[in-house]
Design a protein around this motif. Structure first.
Motif, short mmCIF file in Angstrom:
data_model
loop_
_atom_site.label_atom_id
_atom_site.label_comp_id
_atom_site.label_asym_id
_atom_site.label_seq_id
_atom_site.Cartn_x
_atom_site.Cartn_y
_atom_site.Cartn_z
N VAL A 318 -35.77 60.09 44.81
CA VAL A 318 -36.47 61.28 44.32
C VAL A 318 -35.86 62.13 43.37
O VAL A 318 -36.32 62.44 42.14
CB VAL A 318 -37.20 62.16 45.28
CG1 VAL A 318 -37.67 63.47 44.91
CG2 VAL A 318 -38.02 61.25 46.31
N VAL A 319 -34.60 62.23 43.73
CA VAL A 319 -33.90 63.24 42.68
C VAL A 319 -33.16 62.58 41.54
O VAL A 319 -33.30 62.87 40.37
CB VAL A 319 -32.56 63.60 43.55
CG1 VAL A 319 -31.62 64.58 42.69
CG2 VAL A 319 -33.08 64.71 44.71
N SER A 320 -33.04 61.21 41.52
CA SER A 320 -32.70 60.38 40.32
C SER A 320 -33.67 60.47 39.28
O SER A 320 -32.90 60.43 38.13
CB SER A 320 -32.31 58.91 40.77
OG SER A 320 -30.93 59.00 41.83
N VAL A 321 -34.68 60.26 39.47
CA VAL A 321 -35.68 60.11 38.55
C VAL A 321 -35.64 61.22 37.42
O VAL A 321 -35.37 60.94 36.20
CB VAL A 321 -37.11 60.00 39.01
CG1 VAL A 321 -38.15 60.01 37.72
CG2 VAL A 321 -37.33 58.58 39.77
N PRO A 322 -35.86 62.54 37.81
CA PRO A 322 -35.93 63.53 36.71
C PRO A 322 -34.42 63.81 36.18
O PRO A 322 -34.25 64.23 35.18
CB PRO A 322 -36.23 64.96 37.68
CG PRO A 322 -35.75 64.54 39.07
CD PRO A 322 -36.22 63.16 39.06
#
Length: 441
Positions: A318-322
Protein backbone atom coordinates in the motif's frame (compact mmCIF):
# COMPACT_ATOMS: atom_id res chain seq x y z
CA UNK A 1 -5.77 -8.45 18.54
CA UNK A 2 -2.59 -7.68 16.59
CA UNK A 3 -4.29 -4.79 14.82
CA UNK A 4 -5.79 -3.36 18.03
CA UNK A 5 -2.33 -3.38 19.62
CA UNK A 6 -0.39 -2.45 16.52
CA UNK A 7 -2.41 0.43 15.07
CA UNK A 8 -1.81 2.78 18.04
CA UNK A 9 1.89 1.90 17.95
CA UNK A 10 1.95 2.58 14.20
CA UNK A 11 0.22 5.93 14.71
CA UNK A 12 2.74 6.83 17.40
CA UNK A 13 5.58 5.74 15.13
CA UNK A 14 4.14 7.87 12.33
CA UNK A 15 4.29 10.70 14.85
CA UNK A 16 8.04 10.09 15.02
CA UNK A 17 8.17 10.21 11.25
CA UNK A 18 6.32 13.52 11.27
CA UNK A 19 8.94 14.84 13.71
CA UNK A 20 11.82 13.95 11.36
CA UNK A 21 9.79 14.92 8.29
CA UNK A 22 8.95 18.34 9.74
CA UNK A 23 12.57 18.97 10.77
CA UNK A 24 13.89 18.01 7.34
CA UNK A 25 11.19 19.89 5.41
CA UNK A 26 11.44 23.10 7.41
CA UNK A 27 15.25 23.13 7.56
CA UNK A 28 15.45 22.30 3.83
CA UNK A 29 13.35 25.32 2.94
CA UNK A 30 15.54 27.49 5.14
CA UNK A 31 18.81 26.41 3.49
CA UNK A 32 20.08 23.45 1.43
CA UNK A 33 23.45 23.69 3.21
CA UNK A 34 21.67 23.30 6.55
CA UNK A 35 19.73 20.36 5.10
CA UNK A 36 23.02 18.64 4.25
CA UNK A 37 24.40 19.36 7.74
CA UNK A 38 21.20 18.01 9.31
CA UNK A 39 21.52 14.90 7.14
CA UNK A 40 24.84 13.86 8.61
CA UNK A 41 24.02 14.73 12.24
CA UNK A 42 20.56 13.13 12.15
CA UNK A 43 21.87 10.00 10.52
CA UNK A 44 24.67 9.59 13.06
CA UNK A 45 22.52 10.54 16.07
CA UNK A 46 19.81 8.12 14.95
CA UNK A 47 22.37 5.33 15.41
CA UNK A 48 22.49 6.18 19.13
CA UNK A 49 18.71 6.65 19.40
CA UNK A 50 18.00 3.26 17.82
CA UNK A 51 20.69 1.63 20.00
CA UNK A 52 18.94 3.04 23.07
CA UNK A 53 15.56 1.93 21.76
CA UNK A 54 16.88 -1.59 21.21
CA UNK A 55 18.22 -1.75 24.76
CA UNK A 56 14.86 -0.71 26.18
CA UNK A 57 13.20 -3.53 24.22
CA UNK A 58 14.69 -5.90 26.78
CA UNK A 59 11.79 -4.90 29.05
CA UNK A 60 9.08 -6.16 26.68
CA UNK A 61 9.50 -9.95 27.09
CA UNK A 62 9.91 -9.63 30.87
CA UNK A 63 6.90 -7.37 31.45
CA UNK A 64 4.85 -9.13 28.76
CA UNK A 65 5.44 -12.56 30.31
CA UNK A 66 4.53 -11.33 33.80
CA UNK A 67 1.40 -9.67 32.42
CA UNK A 68 0.47 -12.86 30.56
CA UNK A 69 0.73 -14.87 33.79
CA UNK A 70 -1.23 -12.28 35.76
CA UNK A 71 1.74 -11.39 38.01
CA UNK A 72 1.14 -7.64 37.77
CA UNK A 73 2.48 -6.94 41.27
CA UNK A 74 6.02 -7.67 40.09
CA UNK A 75 5.96 -5.37 37.07
CA UNK A 76 6.66 -2.13 38.99
CA UNK A 77 9.91 -3.59 40.30
CA UNK A 78 10.93 -4.51 36.74
CA UNK A 79 10.22 -0.95 35.55
CA UNK A 80 12.40 0.40 38.39
CA UNK A 81 15.29 -1.85 37.38
CA UNK A 82 14.71 -0.94 33.73
CA UNK A 83 14.86 2.76 34.51
CA UNK A 84 18.16 2.29 36.34
CA UNK A 85 19.61 0.23 33.49
CA UNK A 86 18.55 2.80 30.89
CA UNK A 87 19.98 5.67 32.95
CA UNK A 88 23.36 3.94 33.04
CA UNK A 89 23.09 3.37 29.29
CA UNK A 90 22.40 7.09 28.81
CA UNK A 91 25.63 7.93 30.65
CA UNK A 92 27.61 5.61 28.36
CA UNK A 93 26.00 7.05 25.23
CA UNK A 94 26.71 10.61 26.39
CA UNK A 95 30.44 9.81 26.58
CA UNK A 96 30.38 8.32 23.07
CA UNK A 97 28.39 11.25 21.66
CA UNK A 98 30.80 13.76 23.13
CA UNK A 99 33.64 11.82 21.49
CA UNK A 100 31.78 12.06 18.17
CA UNK A 101 31.31 15.81 18.73
CA UNK A 102 35.04 16.32 19.25
CA UNK A 103 35.93 14.29 16.13
CA UNK A 104 33.45 15.78 13.64
CA UNK A 105 36.19 17.55 11.69
CA UNK A 106 38.04 14.25 11.20
CA UNK A 107 35.22 12.39 9.41
CA UNK A 108 35.86 13.78 5.92
CA UNK A 109 32.66 15.82 5.63
CA UNK A 110 32.47 19.08 3.60
CA UNK A 111 34.29 21.78 5.58
CA UNK A 112 31.51 24.34 5.21
CA UNK A 113 29.09 22.02 7.06
CA UNK A 114 31.09 21.38 10.25
CA UNK A 115 30.31 24.77 11.94
CA UNK A 116 26.60 24.07 11.37
CA UNK A 117 26.83 20.48 12.57
CA UNK A 118 28.46 21.16 15.95
CA UNK A 119 25.72 23.19 17.75
CA UNK A 120 22.96 21.06 16.22
CA UNK A 121 24.65 17.87 17.45
CA UNK A 122 25.25 19.37 20.90
CA UNK A 123 21.57 20.09 21.63
CA UNK A 124 20.70 16.58 20.47
CA UNK A 125 23.29 15.20 22.88
CA UNK A 126 21.61 17.02 25.77
CA UNK A 127 18.33 15.23 24.98
CA UNK A 128 19.83 11.72 25.09
CA UNK A 129 18.95 10.87 28.74
CA UNK A 130 15.34 11.90 28.10
CA UNK A 131 15.23 9.56 25.09
CA UNK A 132 16.35 6.66 27.31
CA UNK A 133 13.81 7.44 30.06
CA UNK A 134 11.04 7.86 27.51
CA UNK A 135 11.91 4.48 25.97
CA UNK A 136 11.69 2.75 29.35
CA UNK A 137 8.17 3.94 30.10
CA UNK A 138 6.99 3.36 26.53
CA UNK A 139 8.03 -0.30 26.65
CA UNK A 140 6.14 -0.73 29.91
CA UNK A 141 2.95 0.72 28.41
CA UNK A 142 3.27 -1.36 25.24
CA UNK A 143 4.02 -4.60 27.11
CA UNK A 144 0.85 -4.39 29.21
CA UNK A 145 -1.20 -3.81 26.07
CA UNK A 146 -1.80 -0.10 26.66
CA UNK A 147 -0.50 1.16 23.33
CA UNK A 148 -2.86 4.15 23.12
CA UNK A 149 -1.17 6.13 25.92
CA UNK A 150 2.24 6.24 24.15
CA UNK A 151 0.45 7.12 20.91
CA UNK A 152 -1.13 10.25 22.40
CA UNK A 153 2.08 11.29 24.18
CA UNK A 154 4.15 10.91 21.00
CA UNK A 155 1.62 12.79 18.90
CA UNK A 156 1.50 15.61 21.44
CA UNK A 157 5.30 15.80 21.47
CA UNK A 158 5.35 16.08 17.71
CA UNK A 159 2.83 18.92 17.68
CA UNK A 160 5.06 20.69 20.20
CA UNK A 161 8.12 20.06 18.02
CA UNK A 162 6.51 21.39 14.83
CA UNK A 163 5.39 24.53 16.64
CA UNK A 164 8.88 24.98 18.08
CA UNK A 165 10.42 24.51 14.63
CA UNK A 166 8.25 27.24 13.17
CA UNK A 167 9.10 29.64 15.97
CA UNK A 168 12.84 28.96 16.23
CA UNK A 169 13.96 28.10 12.68
CA UNK A 170 12.39 31.18 11.09
CA UNK A 171 12.45 33.54 14.10
CA UNK A 172 8.74 34.30 14.45
CA UNK A 173 7.91 37.49 16.36
CA UNK A 174 10.58 38.52 18.88
CA UNK A 175 12.35 35.15 18.69
CA UNK A 176 15.73 34.97 16.89
CA UNK A 177 16.06 33.20 13.54
CA UNK A 178 18.19 30.18 14.55
CA UNK A 179 17.84 27.98 11.47
CA UNK A 180 19.20 24.47 12.02
CA UNK A 181 20.02 25.16 15.68
CA UNK A 182 16.38 26.15 16.23
CA UNK A 183 15.24 22.77 14.90
CA UNK A 184 17.62 21.05 17.33
CA UNK A 185 16.37 23.07 20.31
CA UNK A 186 12.75 22.35 19.43
CA UNK A 187 13.44 18.60 19.20
CA UNK A 188 15.28 18.68 22.54
CA UNK A 189 12.40 20.40 24.32
CA UNK A 190 9.83 18.01 22.81
CA UNK A 191 11.82 14.97 24.00
CA UNK A 192 11.99 16.42 27.50
CA UNK A 193 8.23 17.03 27.46
CA UNK A 194 7.41 13.49 26.27
CA UNK A 195 9.62 11.82 28.89
CA UNK A 196 8.02 13.96 31.61
CA UNK A 197 4.50 13.13 30.39
CA UNK A 198 5.21 9.38 30.49
CA UNK A 199 6.56 9.63 34.05
CA UNK A 200 3.71 11.81 35.36
CA UNK A 201 1.09 9.41 33.96
CA UNK A 202 2.86 6.38 35.43
CA UNK A 203 3.01 7.81 38.94
CA UNK A 204 -0.31 9.70 39.07
CA UNK A 205 -2.91 7.86 36.95
CA UNK A 206 -5.15 5.47 38.91
CA UNK A 207 -5.04 2.73 36.31
CA UNK A 208 -1.28 2.39 36.87
CA UNK A 209 -1.51 2.46 40.69
CA UNK A 210 -0.54 -1.21 41.06
CA UNK A 211 2.57 -0.68 38.98
CA UNK A 212 3.63 2.62 40.54
CA UNK A 213 3.20 1.19 44.05
CA UNK A 214 5.37 -1.75 43.05
CA UNK A 215 7.92 0.71 41.69
CA UNK A 216 8.02 2.71 44.93
CA UNK A 217 8.16 -0.29 47.27
CA UNK A 218 10.71 -2.27 45.24
CA UNK A 219 14.25 -2.70 46.46
CA UNK A 220 17.30 -3.13 44.28
CA UNK A 221 16.77 -6.37 42.37
CA UNK A 222 20.12 -7.49 41.03
CA UNK A 223 18.67 -10.53 39.24
CA UNK A 224 16.14 -8.44 37.30
CA UNK A 225 18.76 -5.79 36.52
CA UNK A 226 21.05 -8.48 35.11
CA UNK A 227 18.26 -10.03 33.06
CA UNK A 228 17.32 -6.67 31.56
CA UNK A 229 20.95 -6.16 30.57
CA UNK A 230 21.23 -9.74 29.26
CA UNK A 231 18.29 -9.08 26.95
CA UNK A 232 18.87 -5.39 26.29
CA UNK A 233 22.48 -5.39 25.12
CA UNK A 234 22.04 -8.00 22.35
CA UNK A 235 18.91 -6.17 21.17
CA UNK A 236 20.73 -2.85 21.25
CA UNK A 237 23.62 -4.33 19.29
CA UNK A 238 21.26 -5.89 16.76
CA UNK A 239 19.28 -2.70 16.15
CA UNK A 240 22.42 -0.57 16.36
CA UNK A 241 24.16 -2.58 13.66
CA UNK A 242 21.04 -2.47 11.50
CA UNK A 243 20.91 1.31 11.82
CA UNK A 244 24.67 1.47 11.21
CA UNK A 245 24.03 0.14 7.71
CA UNK A 246 22.26 3.46 7.08
CA UNK A 247 24.07 5.78 9.52
CA UNK A 248 27.63 4.84 8.56
CA UNK A 249 26.62 4.97 4.90
CA UNK A 250 26.24 8.72 5.47
CA UNK A 251 30.03 8.88 5.74
CA UNK A 252 30.32 7.24 2.29
CA UNK A 253 27.70 9.62 0.91
CA UNK A 254 29.56 12.59 2.43
CA UNK A 255 32.60 11.60 0.36
CA UNK A 256 30.45 11.96 -2.77
CA UNK A 257 29.43 15.55 -1.96
CA UNK A 258 26.96 17.97 -0.38
CA UNK A 259 24.22 17.37 -2.98
CA UNK A 260 24.34 13.60 -2.43
CA UNK A 261 24.24 14.12 1.33
CA UNK A 262 21.13 16.31 1.05
CA UNK A 263 19.45 13.68 -1.16
CA UNK A 264 20.47 10.96 1.30
CA UNK A 265 18.74 12.83 4.14
CA UNK A 266 15.52 13.04 2.12
CA UNK A 267 15.71 9.32 1.35
CA UNK A 268 16.34 8.48 5.00
CA UNK A 269 13.30 10.53 5.98
CA UNK A 270 11.11 8.83 3.36
CA UNK A 271 12.41 5.37 4.26
CA UNK A 272 11.37 5.96 7.88
CA UNK A 273 7.77 6.00 6.65
CA UNK A 274 8.14 2.29 5.95
CA UNK A 275 10.46 1.44 8.84
CA UNK A 276 8.44 3.03 11.63
CA UNK A 277 5.13 1.60 10.36
CA UNK A 278 6.72 -1.86 10.14
CA UNK A 279 8.23 -1.58 13.57
CA UNK A 280 4.94 -0.41 15.03
CA UNK A 281 3.21 -3.56 13.83
CA UNK A 282 6.24 -5.73 14.59
CA UNK A 283 6.32 -4.36 18.15
CA UNK A 284 2.75 -5.63 18.52
CA UNK A 285 4.03 -9.03 17.35
CA UNK A 286 6.66 -8.95 20.11
CA UNK A 287 4.05 -8.07 22.75
CA UNK A 288 1.68 -10.87 21.71
CA UNK A 289 4.46 -13.42 21.27
CA UNK A 290 5.80 -12.61 24.77
CA UNK A 291 2.25 -12.95 26.13
CA UNK A 292 1.81 -16.42 24.61
CA UNK A 293 5.36 -17.41 25.52
CA UNK A 294 4.65 -16.54 29.15
CA UNK A 295 1.61 -18.83 29.01
CA UNK A 296 3.54 -21.61 27.28
CA UNK A 297 1.29 -21.40 24.20
CA UNK A 298 4.03 -21.62 21.57
CA UNK A 299 1.83 -22.58 18.57
CA UNK A 300 -0.05 -19.29 19.05
CA UNK A 301 3.30 -17.49 19.16
CA UNK A 302 4.12 -18.94 15.72
CA UNK A 303 0.72 -18.03 14.29
CA UNK A 304 1.08 -14.49 15.65
CA UNK A 305 4.44 -13.99 13.91
CA UNK A 306 3.11 -15.40 10.63
CA UNK A 307 0.03 -13.18 10.73
CA UNK A 308 2.18 -10.16 11.57
CA UNK A 309 4.38 -10.72 8.51
CA UNK A 310 1.36 -10.94 6.20
CA UNK A 311 -0.01 -7.67 7.60
CA UNK A 312 3.37 -5.96 7.13
CA UNK A 313 3.61 -7.17 3.51
CA UNK A 314 0.18 -5.70 2.84
CA UNK A 315 1.28 -2.39 4.39
CA UNK A 316 4.43 -2.43 2.21
CA UNK A 317 2.38 -2.82 -0.96
CA UNK A 318 0.00 0.00 0.00
CA UNK A 319 2.75 2.46 0.96
CA UNK A 320 5.07 1.64 -1.96
CA UNK A 321 2.62 2.68 -4.68
CA UNK A 322 2.35 6.43 -3.91
CA UNK A 323 6.07 6.69 -3.11
CA UNK A 324 6.96 5.20 -6.50
CA UNK A 325 4.45 7.33 -8.41
CA UNK A 326 5.69 10.51 -6.70
CA UNK A 327 9.40 9.69 -6.97
CA UNK A 328 10.09 12.64 -9.29
CA UNK A 329 8.46 15.11 -6.90
CA UNK A 330 9.45 13.81 -3.47
CA UNK A 331 12.43 16.11 -3.02
CA UNK A 332 10.40 19.20 -3.97
CA UNK A 333 8.76 19.00 -0.54
CA UNK A 334 12.19 19.61 1.00
CA UNK A 335 14.24 21.61 -1.51
CA UNK A 336 13.95 23.07 -5.03
CA UNK A 337 17.37 21.75 -6.11
CA UNK A 338 17.09 19.93 -9.47
CA UNK A 339 20.24 17.89 -8.75
CA UNK A 340 18.83 16.62 -5.45
CA UNK A 341 15.50 15.84 -7.15
CA UNK A 342 17.21 13.66 -9.79
CA UNK A 343 19.19 11.69 -7.19
CA UNK A 344 16.13 11.06 -5.01
CA UNK A 345 14.10 9.79 -7.98
CA UNK A 346 16.80 7.24 -8.78
CA UNK A 347 17.25 6.10 -5.16
CA UNK A 348 13.52 5.40 -4.73
CA UNK A 349 13.87 2.20 -6.82
CA UNK A 350 16.16 0.33 -4.37
CA UNK A 351 14.02 1.71 -1.53
CA UNK A 352 10.95 -0.03 -2.99
CA UNK A 353 12.88 -3.23 -3.71
CA UNK A 354 14.09 -3.70 -0.15
CA UNK A 355 10.62 -3.56 1.45
CA UNK A 356 10.19 -7.35 1.40
CA UNK A 357 13.46 -7.91 3.24
CA UNK A 358 12.81 -5.06 5.66
CA UNK A 359 9.36 -6.37 6.53
CA UNK A 360 10.73 -9.89 6.99
CA UNK A 361 13.55 -8.83 9.29
CA UNK A 362 11.29 -6.49 11.32
CA UNK A 363 8.73 -9.22 11.95
CA UNK A 364 10.99 -12.08 12.94
CA UNK A 365 13.50 -9.98 14.87
CA UNK A 366 10.61 -8.87 17.05
CA UNK A 367 9.25 -12.42 17.25
CA UNK A 368 12.65 -13.55 18.56
CA UNK A 369 12.54 -10.68 21.05
CA UNK A 370 9.16 -11.89 22.26
CA UNK A 371 10.54 -15.33 23.17
CA UNK A 372 13.73 -13.81 24.70
CA UNK A 373 15.92 -15.45 22.04
CA UNK A 374 18.14 -12.43 21.47
CA UNK A 375 21.78 -13.51 21.44
CA UNK A 376 21.75 -15.01 17.91
CA UNK A 377 20.33 -11.71 16.62
CA UNK A 378 23.67 -9.99 17.29
CA UNK A 379 25.57 -12.38 15.06
CA UNK A 380 22.99 -12.23 12.29
CA UNK A 381 23.04 -8.42 12.39
CA UNK A 382 26.85 -8.27 12.36
CA UNK A 383 27.03 -10.51 9.29
CA UNK A 384 24.18 -8.84 7.38
CA UNK A 385 25.03 -5.20 8.08
CA UNK A 386 28.79 -5.08 8.61
CA UNK A 387 29.95 -7.96 6.40
CA UNK A 388 27.41 -7.45 3.61
CA UNK A 389 25.89 -3.95 3.60
CA UNK A 390 28.78 -1.57 4.27
CA UNK A 391 31.37 -3.30 2.02
CA UNK A 392 28.79 -3.67 -0.76
CA UNK A 393 27.75 -0.01 -0.41
CA UNK A 394 31.41 1.06 -0.70
CA UNK A 395 31.95 -1.23 -3.71
CA UNK A 396 28.89 -0.03 -5.63
CA UNK A 397 28.79 3.60 -4.55
CA UNK A 398 32.48 4.54 -4.34
CA UNK A 399 34.63 1.94 -6.08
CA UNK A 400 32.33 1.40 -9.09
CA UNK A 401 31.25 5.06 -9.19
CA UNK A 402 27.49 4.52 -8.87
CA UNK A 403 27.27 7.26 -6.22
CA UNK A 404 24.29 7.58 -3.90
CA UNK A 405 22.21 5.05 -5.85
CA UNK A 406 24.97 2.46 -5.54
CA UNK A 407 25.10 2.93 -1.77
CA UNK A 408 21.33 2.43 -1.58
CA UNK A 409 21.39 -0.76 -3.70
CA UNK A 410 23.31 -2.46 -0.88
CA UNK A 411 20.27 -2.22 1.41
CA UNK A 412 17.95 -4.72 -0.37
CA UNK A 413 20.68 -7.35 -0.18
CA UNK A 414 21.53 -6.92 3.51
CA UNK A 415 17.93 -6.58 4.73
CA UNK A 416 16.75 -9.70 2.87
CA UNK A 417 19.75 -11.61 4.20
CA UNK A 418 18.93 -10.56 7.78
CA UNK A 419 15.23 -11.33 7.36
CA UNK A 420 15.81 -14.87 6.12
CA UNK A 421 18.25 -15.61 8.94
CA UNK A 422 15.91 -14.23 11.65
CA UNK A 423 13.07 -16.29 10.18
CA UNK A 424 15.15 -19.48 10.23
CA UNK A 425 16.30 -18.76 13.79
CA UNK A 426 12.73 -18.24 15.03
CA UNK A 427 11.55 -21.48 13.45
CA UNK A 428 14.47 -23.39 14.94
CA UNK A 429 13.94 -21.91 18.41
CA UNK A 430 10.23 -22.81 18.45
CA UNK A 431 10.92 -26.26 17.03
CA UNK A 432 13.41 -26.87 19.84
CA UNK A 433 10.68 -25.98 22.33
CA UNK A 434 8.03 -27.98 20.46
CA UNK A 435 5.97 -24.94 19.61
CA UNK A 436 5.68 -24.61 15.81
CA UNK A 437 2.42 -24.97 13.96
CA UNK A 438 2.00 -28.32 12.21
CA UNK A 439 4.28 -28.55 9.21
CA UNK A 440 6.07 -25.28 10.03
CA UNK A 441 9.24 -26.83 11.44
Amino acid sequence: MLLSLGIPIVVGQIGNIVLGFADTLMVGHHSMVELAAASFVNTMFTLFVIFAMGFSYGLTPIVGSLFGRGETGKIGSVVRSGLLANTLLAAILLVLLLALYSCLHLLGQPEELVPLMRPYLLVNIVSMPFVCWMNTFKQFYDAIGDTKTPMFVLLGGNVLNILGNWLLIYGVGPLPELGLLGAGLSTMFSRMAMASAFAVLFFSARRYATYSEGFRSARADVATFRRINALGWPLAMQMGMETAAFSLSAILVGWIGTTALAAHQIMITVSQLFYMVYYGMAAAVAVRVSYFHGQGDLPSAWLTASAGFRIILLIACVVSVPIFLLRDRLSLWFTDSAEVCALVAQAVVPLIVYQFGDGLQCTFANALRGISCVRPMMYIAFFSYFMVSLPLGWLLGIRLGMGLVGVWWAFPVCLTCAGLLYYACFRKSLARQGGCAPGAC
